[in-house]
Design an enzyme around this catalytic site. Structure first.
Site: not given
Length: 199
Positions: A59, A62, A72, A119, A132, A143, A167-168
């Site tokens: 993941r 971001h 974070k 991150h 988180y 974002e 998305r990634d």
């Protein structure tokens, strides 16, 4: 609790003291005063997130617009991950550098990622669960992401076939993010961080 600054300015690893006996374990995994002392300002808490991932899931990477950004404080409450911080601040002396920290349910370490840094993480076990603490609530319009497998970043993900979200998978490369002006500015991030300090 001990703090160690990573090779990327402003990012820290936190190692808590573990108190165990035959009944189980107790630890303080977050202390606002100790973190503020280490990073130079308090962490405003606005949102708490929980994510669960299967082994091999990647993941990230971001990040959020600065200002306001989203700092974070992350720990792994179940299983293990390689947690990755990337310097995406244009103009930073360490721009493009990444550093990984193993977070797991044994040592109970945490990582602090300030505004302006990217991150991401790779789940090393099934049901890897991250908690988180975030300085701002989720703002979809602010974002963004950089492709985690971008060769220019060269992140050494410990997964044979990383599993990404749509998305990634569709995120721009670092070069594309630079060209489109998507990335945070180092000076603007420094100015924002300075505004967080309590005189």
């Amino acid at each position: 609790m001990k703090f160690r600054e990573l090779s990327i300015e402003g990012a820290f690893e936190a190692t808590p003291q573990l108190h165990g006996d035959p009944r189980g374990l107790f630890t303080e995994w977050y202390r606002f005063d100790r973190l503020a002392e280490a990073v130079g300002h308090p962490l405003h808490l606005a949102q708490a997130n929980l994510s669960v991932s299967s082994a091999g899931v990647v993941r990230g990477i971001h990040f959020a617009d600065v200002p306001r950004g989203q700092a974070k404080y992350v720990t792994c409450v179940r299983g293990a991950v390689l947690d990755v911080t990337v310097d995406l601040r244009v103009g930073s002396p360490t721009f493009g550098r990444w550093e990984g920290v193993r977070l797991d349910d044994v040592d109970r370490r945490a990582v602090y990622i300030p505004e302006g840094l990217g991150h991401g993480f790779c789940a090393l076990t099934d049901d890897a669960t991250l908690a988180y603490l975030c300085s701002e609530t989720y703002n979809p319009a602010g974002e963004h992401a950089v492709h985690p497998l971008d060769a220019e970043l060269g992140i050494e993900w410990p997964a044979e076939v990383p599993l990404l979200s749509p998305r990634d998978e569709a995120a721009p490369s670092l070069a594309e993010a630079i060209a489109t002006g998507l990335l945070p500015d180092y000076a603007a991030c420094a100015e924002f961080t300075a505004s967080l300090r309590v005189s």
